[in-house]
Design a protein around this motif. Structure first.
Motif, PDB file in Angstrom:
ATOM      1  N   ILE A 244     163.692  16.961  93.285  1.00 50.10           N
ATOM      2  CA  ILE A 244     163.655  17.496  94.664  1.00 50.10           C
ATOM      3  C   ILE A 244     163.675  16.332  95.648  1.00 50.10           C
ATOM      4  CG2 ILE A 244     162.253  18.747  96.383  1.00 50.10           C
ATOM      5  CD1 ILE A 244     161.202  20.462  94.103  1.00 50.10           C
ATOM      6  N   TYR A 245     162.811  15.369  95.374  1.00 46.86           N
ATOM      7  CA  TYR A 245     162.777  14.188  96.247  1.00 46.86           C
ATOM      8  C   TYR A 245     164.064  13.376  96.092  1.00 46.86           C
ATOM      9  CZ  TYR A 245     161.820   9.633  98.171  1.00 46.86           C
ATOM     10  OH  TYR A 245     161.926   8.479  98.899  1.00 46.86           O
ATOM     11  N   GLY A 246     164.478  13.127  94.857  1.00 45.76           N
ATOM     12  CA  GLY A 246     165.614  12.252  94.608  1.00 45.76           C
ATOM     13  C   GLY A 246     166.890  12.727  95.273  1.00 45.76           C
ATOM     14  N   VAL A 247     167.213  14.034  95.082  1.00 45.31           N
ATOM     15  CA  VAL A 247     168.456  14.576  95.654  1.00 45.31           C
ATOM     16  C   VAL A 247     168.358  14.583  97.183  1.00 45.31           C
ATOM     17  CG1 VAL A 247     169.895  16.645  95.821  1.00 45.31           C
ATOM     18  CG2 VAL A 247     168.979  15.929  93.594  1.00 45.31           C
ATOM     19  N   SER A 248     167.195  15.023  97.703  1.00 42.19           N
ATOM     20  CA  SER A 248     167.031  15.071  99.165  1.00 42.19           C
ATOM     21  C   SER A 248     167.131  13.675  99.764  1.00 42.19           C
ATOM     22  CB  SER A 248     165.665  15.669  99.538  1.00 42.19           C
ATOM     23  OG  SER A 248     165.489  16.906  98.917  1.00 42.19           O
ATOM     24  N   ALA A 249     166.486  12.685  99.126  1.00 39.97           N
ATOM     25  CA  ALA A 249     166.517  11.317  99.636  1.00 39.97           C
ATOM     26  C   ALA A 249     167.948  10.785  99.626  1.00 39.97           C
ATOM     27  CB  ALA A 249     165.617  10.419  98.797  1.00 39.97           C
ATOM     28  N   ALA A 250     168.715  11.126  98.565  1.00 44.79           N
ATOM     29  CA  ALA A 250     170.104  10.654  98.483  1.00 44.79           C
ATOM     30  C   ALA A 250     170.935  11.250  99.620  1.00 44.79           C
ATOM     31  CB  ALA A 250     170.687  11.028  97.124  1.00 44.79           C
ATOM     32  N   VAL A 285     164.214   9.214 113.201  1.00 43.75           N
ATOM     33  CA  VAL A 285     162.879   9.825 113.279  1.00 43.75           C
ATOM     34  C   VAL A 285     162.827  11.030 112.341  1.00 43.75           C
ATOM     35  CG1 VAL A 285     161.191  10.934 114.800  1.00 43.75           C
ATOM     36  CG2 VAL A 285     162.555   9.021 115.651  1.00 43.75           C
ATOM     37  N   PHE A 286     163.867  11.883 112.423  1.00 41.17           N
ATOM     38  CA  PHE A 286     163.943  13.050 111.533  1.00 41.17           C
ATOM     39  C   PHE A 286     163.958  12.618 110.069  1.00 41.17           C
ATOM     40  CE2 PHE A 286     166.756  15.724 108.943  1.00 41.17           C
ATOM     41  CZ  PHE A 286     166.023  16.905 108.946  1.00 41.17           C
ATOM     42  N   TYR A 287     164.703  11.548 109.805  1.00 37.70           N
ATOM     43  CA  TYR A 287     164.864  11.034 108.429  1.00 37.70           C
ATOM     44  C   TYR A 287     163.511  10.746 107.795  1.00 37.70           C
ATOM     45  CZ  TYR A 287     166.206   7.591 104.813  1.00 37.70           C
ATOM     46  OH  TYR A 287     166.363   6.890 103.636  1.00 37.70           O
ATOM     47  N   LEU A 288     162.662  10.031 108.558  1.00 32.60           N
ATOM     48  CA  LEU A 288     161.370   9.644 107.990  1.00 32.60           C
ATOM     49  C   LEU A 288     160.482  10.876 107.763  1.00 32.60           C
ATOM     50  CD1 LEU A 288     160.445   6.830 107.192  1.00 32.60           C
ATOM     51  CD2 LEU A 288     159.005   6.794 109.219  1.00 32.60           C
ATOM     52  N   PHE A 289     160.482  11.788 108.756  1.00 33.21           N
ATOM     53  CA  PHE A 289     159.704  13.028 108.606  1.00 33.21           C
ATOM     54  C   PHE A 289     160.198  13.800 107.384  1.00 33.21           C
ATOM     55  CE2 PHE A 289     158.105  12.750 113.026  1.00 33.21           C
ATOM     56  CZ  PHE A 289     156.801  13.148 112.798  1.00 33.21           C
ATOM     57  N   ALA A 290     161.521  13.957 107.270  1.00 33.95           N
ATOM     58  CA  ALA A 290     162.097  14.750 106.181  1.00 33.95           C
ATOM     59  C   ALA A 290     161.817  14.106 104.828  1.00 33.95           C
ATOM     60  CB  ALA A 290     163.606  14.912 106.397  1.00 33.95           C
ATOM     61  N   LEU A 291     161.974  12.792 104.756  1.00 32.99           N
ATOM     62  CA  LEU A 291     161.784  12.074 103.493  1.00 32.99           C
ATOM     63  C   LEU A 291     160.345  12.261 102.968  1.00 32.99           C
ATOM     64  CD1 LEU A 291     163.780  10.227 101.923  1.00 32.99           C
ATOM     65  CD2 LEU A 291     162.568   8.283 102.873  1.00 32.99           C
ATOM     66  N   PHE A 292     159.379  12.124 103.853  1.00 37.39           N
ATOM     67  CA  PHE A 292     157.991  12.238 103.434  1.00 37.39           C
ATOM     68  C   PHE A 292     157.599  13.696 103.177  1.00 37.39           C
ATOM     69  CE2 PHE A 292     155.970   8.082 103.396  1.00 37.39           C
ATOM     70  CZ  PHE A 292     157.003   7.296 103.874  1.00 37.39           C
ATOM     71  N   THR A 293     158.289  14.624 103.861  1.00 36.36           N
ATOM     72  CA  THR A 293     158.034  16.051 103.594  1.00 36.36           C
ATOM     73  C   THR A 293     158.492  16.404 102.182  1.00 36.36           C
ATOM     74  OG1 THR A 293     158.326  16.573 105.926  1.00 36.36           O
ATOM     75  CG2 THR A 293     158.507  18.414 104.393  1.00 36.36           C
ATOM     76  N   VAL A 294     159.701  15.955 101.801  1.00 36.16           N
ATOM     77  CA  VAL A 294     160.201  16.288 100.460  1.00 36.16           C
ATOM     78  C   VAL A 294     159.406  15.533  99.379  1.00 36.16           C
ATOM     79  CG1 VAL A 294     162.522  17.044 101.072  1.00 36.16           C
ATOM     80  CG2 VAL A 294     162.128  14.629 100.635  1.00 36.16           C
ATOM     81  N   LEU A 295     158.860  14.396  99.750  1.00 43.17           N
ATOM     82  CA  LEU A 295     158.009  13.659  98.798  1.00 43.17           C
ATOM     83  C   LEU A 295     156.790  14.516  98.414  1.00 43.17           C
ATOM     84  CD1 LEU A 295     157.341  10.764  97.517  1.00 43.17           C
ATOM     85  CD2 LEU A 295     155.838  10.500  99.481  1.00 43.17           C
ATOM     86  N   VAL A 296     156.180  15.128  99.427  1.00 41.60           N
ATOM     87  CA  VAL A 296     154.999  15.968  99.175  1.00 41.60           C
ATOM     88  C   VAL A 296     155.424  17.264  98.466  1.00 41.60           C
ATOM     89  CG1 VAL A 296     153.112  17.244 100.268  1.00 41.60           C
ATOM     90  CG2 VAL A 296     153.751  14.976 101.120  1.00 41.60           C
ATOM     91  N   ALA A 297     156.560  17.827  98.920  1.00 39.84           N
ATOM     92  CA  ALA A 297     157.066  19.056  98.288  1.00 39.84           C
ATOM     93  C   ALA A 297     157.331  18.807  96.802  1.00 39.84           C
ATOM     94  CB  ALA A 297     158.347  19.506  98.988  1.00 39.84           C
ATOM     95  N   ASP A 298     157.915  17.668  96.489  1.00 35.67           N
ATOM     96  CA  ASP A 298     158.236  17.305  95.105  1.00 35.67           C
ATOM     97  C   ASP A 298     156.968  17.224  94.242  1.00 35.67           C
ATOM     98  OD1 ASP A 298     160.629  15.932  93.457  1.00 35.67           O
ATOM     99  OD2 ASP A 298     158.745  14.933  92.976  1.00 35.67           O
ATOM    100  N   ARG A 299     155.896  16.781  94.874  1.00 36.66           N
ATOM    101  CA  ARG A 299     154.618  16.626  94.148  1.00 36.66           C
ATOM    102  C   ARG A 299     154.004  17.991  93.807  1.00 36.66           C
ATOM    103  NH1 ARG A 299     150.076  16.467  92.358  1.00 36.66           N
ATOM    104  NH2 ARG A 299     148.194  15.441  93.122  1.00 36.66           N
ATOM    105  N   PHE A 300     154.190  18.983  94.719  1.00 37.98           N
ATOM    106  CA  PHE A 300     153.486  20.257  94.553  1.00 37.98           C
ATOM    107  C   PHE A 300     154.343  21.392  94.032  1.00 37.98           C
ATOM    108  CE2 PHE A 300     150.646  17.970  97.440  1.00 37.98           C
ATOM    109  CZ  PHE A 300     149.432  18.194  96.810  1.00 37.98           C
ATOM    110  N   LEU A 301     155.671  21.323  94.250  1.00 39.07           N
ATOM    111  CA  LEU A 301     156.509  22.423  93.757  1.00 39.07           C
ATOM    112  C   LEU A 301     156.650  22.312  92.234  1.00 39.07           C
ATOM    113  CD1 LEU A 301     159.212  22.685  96.557  1.00 39.07           C
ATOM    114  CD2 LEU A 301     157.272  24.182  96.145  1.00 39.07           C
ATOM    115  N   PRO A 302     156.733  23.455  91.560  1.00 41.02           N
ATOM    116  CA  PRO A 302     156.635  23.443  90.112  1.00 41.02           C
ATOM    117  C   PRO A 302     157.883  22.986  89.361  1.00 41.02           C
ATOM    118  CG  PRO A 302     156.857  25.682  90.928  1.00 41.02           C
ATOM    119  CD  PRO A 302     156.759  24.796  92.121  1.00 41.02           C
ATOM    120  N   TRP A 303     159.044  22.772  90.018  1.00 39.84           N
ATOM    121  CA  TRP A 303     160.223  22.368  89.255  1.00 39.84           C
ATOM    122  C   TRP A 303     160.743  21.009  89.667  1.00 39.84           C
ATOM    123  CZ3 TRP A 303     160.332  26.253  92.922  1.00 39.84           C
ATOM    124  CH2 TRP A 303     161.110  26.003  94.058  1.00 39.84           C
TER     125      TRP A 303
END
Lengths: 303, 42
Positions: A244-250, A285-303
């Motif tokens: 989730i994080y990897g694809v979003s970050a790319a 600004v959006f980039y940094l917010f989005a990147l850290f949001t998906v980082l947390v999502a990646d940690r908590f989402l089950p897949w």
């Protein structure tokens, strides 16, 4: 009751709104967000009260940095349109009050962080305040065009502090998060400084566009965006995050690079024609917010 | 009382009110920090 002579508005007790403005609340929001993301990405989640206190301390420390920065740069701020209305240059506040407020707030935040979480987090918090105020504001900013490059480290501390507050130790992922913000800061600020460079020139601050010209700055923006994108994607192949994080970050980093490429291709010197620079600044600004949001999502989402 | 004195009193009142709220909040925060540190995990 004796009356007081108040010819100078700064002699009045400062309005609380001006004291609040001294903390640069908008900058604080990004700092709090990245600190919270660093904490939530950590493998151990602290009790709510301690987690809340750690984030509060990061916010207070950011506020202290803002206050001390405005105290030190009051004369420079007075020369720039963007900052001339701040409480100190506008004469609505006594400089010594700003200094006392900044030092007090910074000291309080470090002490509270140490008592509530752990002293490693408190030391990192103290280091970030000292780095921002002494290394960046006092030493680098007025002297070198590389001010943003090295000074960017000050803004990169929050996710590391958030992580350490939660776990008590440093690990590879928070160091990568530090690297991402460190490498993100130059393109972010240079995009801004391109279209407000007359302000920086008027204040005598040696920002890159003032010292090295717009073409060189555009080249630097693009070249700094490359290692930033690599650092942003790196946690995925290193096995520190999931897809989730990897694809979003790319995807996010690809868009960032495209916008940085448009900045590189722009030849305009008139700020009115610097749409690519304004787009990159807004997206960063959006980039940094989005990147850290998906980082947390990646940690908590089950897949 | 001159208008300037009125401004001073108004600002002092506002700052005192905000300081009271912040101190009250700090006391509550210290209570919850103590609970968490003693292992009660509120």
């Amino acid at each position: 009751m004796p009356t007081l002579e108040m010819a100078n508005p700064a002699a009045l007790p400062a309005d609380w709104r001006d004291i609040f403005a001294l903390t640069k609340p908008r900058v604080m929001s990004l700092v709090v967000f990245t600190g919270l993301a660093g904490m939530l990405a950590a493998p151990a989640i602290p009790p709510l009260a301690l987690g809340f206190t750690a984030i509060l301390c990061i916010a207070l420390a950011a506020g202290a940095c803002g206050a001390l920065n405005q105290w030190y740069e009051a004369d420079l701020d007075a020369k720039m349109r963007r900052t001339a209305k701040r409480p100190l240059p506008a004469g609505r506040m006594d400089p010594q009050s700003a200094l006392h407020f900044g030092v007090g707030l910074g000291g309080f935040s470090v002490l509270l962080m140490g008592l509530a979480t752990n002293w490693l987090a408190a030391i990192l918090l103290a280091a970030s305040i000292l780095f921002y105020v002494l290394i960046y504001t006092v030493w680098l900013k007025p002297r070198t065009a590389q001010n943003i490059v090295i000074g960017g480290a000050a803004g990169a501390f929050p996710p590391l502090i958030g992580w350490v507050a939660a776990t008590g130790h440093v690990a590879a992922l928070p160091l990568l998060l530090f690297a991402i913000i460190f490498l993100w800061t130059p393109p972010h600020f240079w995009a801004l400084s391109l279209f407000v460079r007359s302000d920086y020139a008027a204040a005598g601050i040696p920002m890159l566009p003032v010292v090295a010209g717009v073409t060189n700055t555009r080249r630097q923006i693009f070249f700094y965006s490359l290692p930033m994108a690599a650092a942003a994607v790196a946690p995925w192949p290193l096995g520190l995050t999931g897809p989730i994080y990897g694809v979003s970050a790319a995807i996010l980093s690809f868009v960032f690079l495209v916008l940085a490429g448009r900045v590189l291709a722009n030849k305009a010197t008139d700020p009115a024609k610097m749409e690519p620079e304004k787009h990159l600044f807004a997206f960063s600004v959006f980039y940094l917010f989005a990147l850290f949001t998906v980082l947390v999502a990646d940690r908590f989402l089950p897949w | 009382m001159r208008p300037e004195d009125e401004i001073i009193r108004k600002r002092q009142r506002e700052r005192a009110r905000i300081m009271a709220i912040l101190l009250g909040g700090f006391v509550v925060l210290l209570f919850f920090i103590t609970m968490a540190k003693t292992g009660l995990n509120w």
